[in-house]
Every structure is written in structure tokens, then in C-alpha cells.
Design a protein around this motif. Structure first.
Motif, PDB file in Angstrom:
ATOM      1  N   ALA A  28      -6.308 -28.131  22.431  1.00 20.65           N
ATOM      2  CA  ALA A  28      -5.036 -28.847  22.506  1.00 20.65           C
ATOM      3  C   ALA A  28      -4.810 -29.788  21.328  1.00 20.65           C
ATOM      4  O   ALA A  28      -3.681 -29.945  20.857  1.00 20.65           O
ATOM      5  N   VAL A  29      -5.874 -30.420  20.861  1.00 16.36           N
ATOM      6  CA  VAL A  29      -5.747 -31.408  19.783  1.00 16.36           C
ATOM      7  C   VAL A  29      -6.405 -30.856  18.523  1.00 16.36           C
ATOM      8  O   VAL A  29      -7.626 -30.697  18.457  1.00 16.36           O
ATOM      9  N   VAL A  30      -5.578 -30.543  17.531  1.00 18.23           N
ATOM     10  CA  VAL A  30      -6.068 -29.975  16.265  1.00 18.23           C
ATOM     11  C   VAL A  30      -5.843 -31.002  15.157  1.00 18.23           C
ATOM     12  O   VAL A  30      -4.730 -31.486  14.969  1.00 18.23           O
ATOM     13  N   ALA A  31      -6.916 -31.313  14.424  1.00 14.29           N
ATOM     14  CA  ALA A  31      -6.818 -32.260  13.313  1.00 14.29           C
ATOM     15  C   ALA A  31      -6.954 -31.525  11.991  1.00 14.29           C
ATOM     16  O   ALA A  31      -7.656 -30.514  11.890  1.00 14.29           O
ATOM     17  N   GLY A  32      -6.279 -32.047  10.987  1.00 13.43           N
ATOM     18  CA  GLY A  32      -6.412 -31.507   9.635  1.00 13.43           C
ATOM     19  C   GLY A  32      -6.909 -32.584   8.700  1.00 13.43           C
ATOM     20  O   GLY A  32      -6.632 -33.771   8.887  1.00 13.43           O
ATOM     21  N   ALA A  33      -7.660 -32.184   7.675  1.00 16.40           N
ATOM     22  CA  ALA A  33      -8.178 -33.135   6.692  1.00 16.40           C
ATOM     23  C   ALA A  33      -8.020 -32.565   5.289  1.00 16.40           C
ATOM     24  O   ALA A  33      -8.176 -31.364   5.067  1.00 16.40           O
ATOM     25  N   ALA A 117     -12.688 -41.464  11.878  1.00 18.03           N
ATOM     26  CA  ALA A 117     -11.882 -42.667  12.092  1.00 18.03           C
ATOM     27  C   ALA A 117     -10.637 -42.420  12.942  1.00 18.03           C
ATOM     28  O   ALA A 117      -9.944 -43.371  13.301  1.00 18.03           O
ATOM     29  N   LEU A 118     -10.345 -41.164  13.271  1.00 22.22           N
ATOM     30  CA  LEU A 118      -9.172 -40.865  14.097  1.00 22.22           C
ATOM     31  C   LEU A 118      -9.316 -41.500  15.478  1.00 22.22           C
ATOM     32  O   LEU A 118     -10.380 -41.426  16.104  1.00 22.22           O
ATOM     33  N   THR A 119      -8.257 -42.105  15.961  1.00 23.07           N
ATOM     34  CA  THR A 119      -8.298 -42.720  17.288  1.00 23.07           C
ATOM     35  C   THR A 119      -8.156 -41.685  18.406  1.00 23.07           C
ATOM     36  O   THR A 119      -8.480 -41.962  19.556  1.00 23.07           O
ATOM     37  N   THR A 120      -7.667 -40.507  18.067  1.00 24.43           N
ATOM     38  CA  THR A 120      -7.605 -39.385  19.003  1.00 24.43           C
ATOM     39  C   THR A 120      -8.639 -38.358  18.584  1.00 24.43           C
ATOM     40  O   THR A 120      -8.592 -37.847  17.465  1.00 24.43           O
ATOM     41  N   ARG A 121      -9.588 -38.056  19.446  1.00 20.55           N
ATOM     42  CA  ARG A 121     -10.652 -37.124  19.094  1.00 20.55           C
ATOM     43  C   ARG A 121     -10.125 -35.690  19.108  1.00 20.55           C
ATOM     44  O   ARG A 121      -9.582 -35.220  20.120  1.00 20.55           O
ATOM     45  N   PRO A 122     -10.271 -34.957  18.017  1.00 17.11           N
ATOM     46  CA  PRO A 122      -9.780 -33.572  17.988  1.00 17.11           C
ATOM     47  C   PRO A 122     -10.694 -32.619  18.745  1.00 17.11           C
ATOM     48  O   PRO A 122     -11.903 -32.853  18.868  1.00 17.11           O
ATOM     49  N   ALA A 123     -10.107 -31.546  19.236  1.00 18.96           N
ATOM     50  CA  ALA A 123     -10.886 -30.467  19.848  1.00 18.96           C
ATOM     51  C   ALA A 123     -11.248 -29.416  18.808  1.00 18.96           C
ATOM     52  O   ALA A 123     -12.193 -28.645  18.999  1.00 18.96           O
ATOM     53  N   TYR A 124     -10.490 -29.387  17.722  1.00 15.79           N
ATOM     54  CA  TYR A 124     -10.734 -28.429  16.641  1.00 15.79           C
ATOM     55  C   TYR A 124     -10.270 -29.078  15.340  1.00 15.79           C
ATOM     56  O   TYR A 124      -9.307 -29.853  15.318  1.00 15.79           O
ATOM     57  N   VAL A 125     -10.969 -28.758  14.249  1.00 18.65           N
ATOM     58  CA  VAL A 125     -10.666 -29.368  12.947  1.00 18.65           C
ATOM     59  C   VAL A 125     -10.434 -28.287  11.902  1.00 18.65           C
ATOM     60  O   VAL A 125     -11.201 -27.321  11.803  1.00 18.65           O
ATOM     61  N   LEU A 126      -9.377 -28.461  11.121  1.00 16.34           N
ATOM     62  CA  LEU A 126      -9.092 -27.614   9.966  1.00 16.34           C
ATOM     63  C   LEU A 126      -9.236 -28.466   8.710  1.00 16.34           C
ATOM     64  O   LEU A 126      -8.669 -29.558   8.633  1.00 16.34           O
ATOM     65  N   THR A 127      -9.995 -27.984   7.730  1.00 18.92           N
ATOM     66  CA  THR A 127     -10.171 -28.707   6.473  1.00 18.92           C
ATOM     67  C   THR A 127      -9.698 -27.843   5.314  1.00 18.92           C
ATOM     68  O   THR A 127      -9.727 -26.612   5.391  1.00 18.92           O
ATOM     69  N   ASP A 128      -9.280 -28.500   4.262  1.00 14.80           N
ATOM     70  CA  ASP A 128      -8.767 -27.764   3.109  1.00 14.80           C
ATOM     71  C   ASP A 128      -9.901 -27.358   2.183  1.00 14.80           C
ATOM     72  O   ASP A 128     -10.540 -28.205   1.562  1.00 14.80           O
ATOM     73  N   GLY A 129     -10.168 -26.070   2.119  1.00 18.08           N
ATOM     74  CA  GLY A 129     -11.077 -25.540   1.112  1.00 18.08           C
ATOM     75  C   GLY A 129     -12.543 -25.597   1.430  1.00 18.08           C
ATOM     76  O   GLY A 129     -13.241 -24.585   1.354  1.00 18.08           O
ATOM     77  N   PHE A 130     -13.051 -26.774   1.802  1.00 18.73           N
ATOM     78  CA  PHE A 130     -14.492 -26.957   1.947  1.00 18.73           C
ATOM     79  C   PHE A 130     -14.874 -27.201   3.408  1.00 18.73           C
ATOM     80  O   PHE A 130     -14.214 -27.974   4.101  1.00 18.73           O
ATOM     81  N   GLY A 136     -19.216 -32.196  15.219  1.00 20.40           N
ATOM     82  CA  GLY A 136     -19.420 -32.140  16.663  1.00 20.40           C
ATOM     83  C   GLY A 136     -18.372 -31.348  17.411  1.00 20.40           C
ATOM     84  O   GLY A 136     -18.391 -31.295  18.643  1.00 20.40           O
ATOM     85  N   VAL A 137     -17.425 -30.735  16.692  1.00 22.93           N
ATOM     86  CA  VAL A 137     -16.409 -29.881  17.310  1.00 22.93           C
ATOM     87  C   VAL A 137     -16.229 -28.653  16.439  1.00 22.93           C
ATOM     88  O   VAL A 137     -16.588 -28.654  15.252  1.00 22.93           O
ATOM     89  N   PRO A 138     -15.686 -27.569  16.976  1.00 20.91           N
ATOM     90  CA  PRO A 138     -15.443 -26.384  16.148  1.00 20.91           C
ATOM     91  C   PRO A 138     -14.530 -26.725  14.977  1.00 20.91           C
ATOM     92  O   PRO A 138     -13.626 -27.563  15.095  1.00 20.91           O
ATOM     93  N   ASN A 139     -14.782 -26.092  13.855  1.00 19.46           N
ATOM     94  CA  ASN A 139     -13.976 -26.401  12.671  1.00 19.46           C
ATOM     95  C   ASN A 139     -13.932 -25.206  11.743  1.00 19.46           C
ATOM     96  O   ASN A 139     -14.791 -24.321  11.797  1.00 19.46           O
ATOM     97  N   LEU A 140     -12.938 -25.203  10.880  1.00 19.92           N
ATOM     98  CA  LEU A 140     -12.730 -24.085   9.966  1.00 19.92           C
ATOM     99  C   LEU A 140     -12.220 -24.610   8.632  1.00 19.92           C
ATOM    100  O   LEU A 140     -11.266 -25.395   8.581  1.00 19.92           O
ATOM    101  N   ALA A 141     -12.881 -24.192   7.548  1.00 18.45           N
ATOM    102  CA  ALA A 141     -12.386 -24.485   6.203  1.00 18.45           C
ATOM    103  C   ALA A 141     -11.376 -23.411   5.835  1.00 18.45           C
ATOM    104  O   ALA A 141     -11.676 -22.220   5.887  1.00 18.45           O
TER     105      ALA A 141
END
Length: 230
Positions: A28-33, A117-130, A136-141
């Protein structure tokens, strides 16, 4: 660790398609960096992380990679993202840490710190390139993630605008380098100023062009008459 099984991307979703596919799979909560300043030889590295609302009503039309936007558009999207995001964080890593730890290590660390530092903890993380480990959560570069994922594009805008503002402030402290114009990147004008004045305290001395200018400056001072040194 749970991960999405072949999320289906709907092309009509545009820059939001990847996030919406993950949300349909239960994340439900997806973060990008993303970061700004990786290619500069002066000034800090700035990373940002963003969580955007998951409703179509809150989608930001025209949001894309900050590098593809004009300065005025970036400022406009910065204000929209700040007002719209469920959570956001910006992290600044200075030149000294970049020189001590290396650019890539700092690049990954900056994104990790911003996400933490996000005040809302993501369930999944997308990062640019790297890829970024230790989240501690699933993530994808994602290759060119700032052009294909809205949350990463939003992070790129926050990072870029924040860094540009820092460089504009540094221009007032070190006006001889033109930081407000080139933002610390290695343009011909910047290199000429670097060779004329030597590195400032905010230049990255681990970069070859900066180290070369520092050596040349030192050699020139050693060979100058005593009264002309300094």
C-alpha cells in the motif's frame, strides 16, 4: 521476505503505473528515493525520499525527472510535492564525507538515510539506478526510475531543488566560482575559476580535476616571489 509476483503494468497509468501495480499486489505504501549532485565536483550530495498518496485524485500531472524540467517548473513541482506527499525527507552529505568514504558509498548511504527518516514507513521502496541494502522491506532499483516512477520523480525534484538552493547560498560565500550558475558541476567556466583561484572548502578534493587544480595552485605559490604568495 515477501515480494510482488510479476506485477502487471497498465500503460495508461503512465509514471504512476509501477506504484499502482505494487499497490494492487498489497504494497500500500510505496516510497521512492533519488539523489542530486553525484556528478558535481563541488558542494554536497543531496538525497530525498518521498511517499505519495495512492489515490488518482492526488496524482501530479506532468511530474517527471527533475533534469527534464526547467528551473521554474522544478520549483513549482517542489511546492506541489511538499504539499501533496504523505511523507518526505531530505538528507545532505557534505564534500568531506564524500572525500573520506567515496561517492558511491555516500550515494547509497544518502538514499538509505532519507528513507529511514520518512515518518511513514514504506512497504516497498523504489530507488533510482542503484540498489540500497539494509532497508528491511522489499525494494527495487529502477533504471531511469525518475522517469518511470512518480515517487522517484518526486524525490528527484526535492533533491535537485534543495541542492540548487544550497549551491545558490554557497555562491554568496564563494562568488568567484559561479556556483549559482553551474551548481558545482564541471563546466568550462567552473574549471577556469578553479584553476585561477584553487579549490574552495566546498570542493571535493577526491575528484581528479579538483586535486589537479590544488596541486597547480600550490606549485604556483611555491614559485611565486614571497611578497606575491597567498
Amino acid at each position: 521476505m515477501l515480494s510482488p509476483s510479476r506485477p502487471v503494468l497498465r500503460t495508461e497509468g503512465g509514471v504512476y503505473a509501477l506504484e499502482r501495480a505494487l499497490q494492487r499486489r498489497g504494497f500500500a505504501v510505496v516510497a521512492g528515493a533519488d539523489e542530486a549532485g553525484r556528478g558535481a565536483c563541488a558542494g554536497p550530495l543531496v538525497a530525498a525520499a518521498v511517499v505519495l498518496p495512492d489515490t488518482k485524485r492526488a496524482e501530479i500531472e506532468g511530474l517527471t525527472d527533475s533534469k527534464l524540467l526547467t528551473a521554474a517548473s522544478r520549483d513549482r513541482f517542489y511546492d506541489i510535492v511538499m504539499a501533496t506527499a504523505l511523507a518526505h525527507a531530505v538528507v545532505v552529505i557534505g564534500p568531506d564525507e564524500i572525500d573520506a568514504r567515496g561517492l558511491h558509498v555516500c550515494n547509497v548511504a544518502a538514499m538509505r538515510r532519507a528513507l529511514a527518516a520518512l515518518t511513514t514507513r514504506p512497504a516497498y521502496v523504489l530507488t533510482d539506478g542503484f540498489p540500497v541494502d539494509g532497508l528491511g522491506v522489499p525494494n527495487l532499483a529502477v533504471w531511469k526510475g525518475d522517469q518511470v516512477a512518480a515517487c522517484v520523480a518526486a524525490a528527484s525534484v526535492l533533491a535537485k531543488v534543495s541542492r540548487d538552493r544550497i549551491m545558490t547560498q554557497l555562491d554568496m560565500v564563494y562568488p568567484q566560482y559561479g556556483f549559482a550558475l553551474h551548481k558545482g558541476y564541471s563546466t568550462a567556466e567552473h574549471q577556469a575559476a578553479l584553476e585561477e583561484h584553487g579549490p574552495s572548502p566546498v570542493h571535493r578534493r577526491s575528484y581528479q580535476n579538483v586535486a589537479r587544480a590544488e596541486r597547480a595552485r600550490g606549485a604556483a605559490e611555491l614559485t611565486a616571489p614571497t611578497g606575491l604568495r597567498g
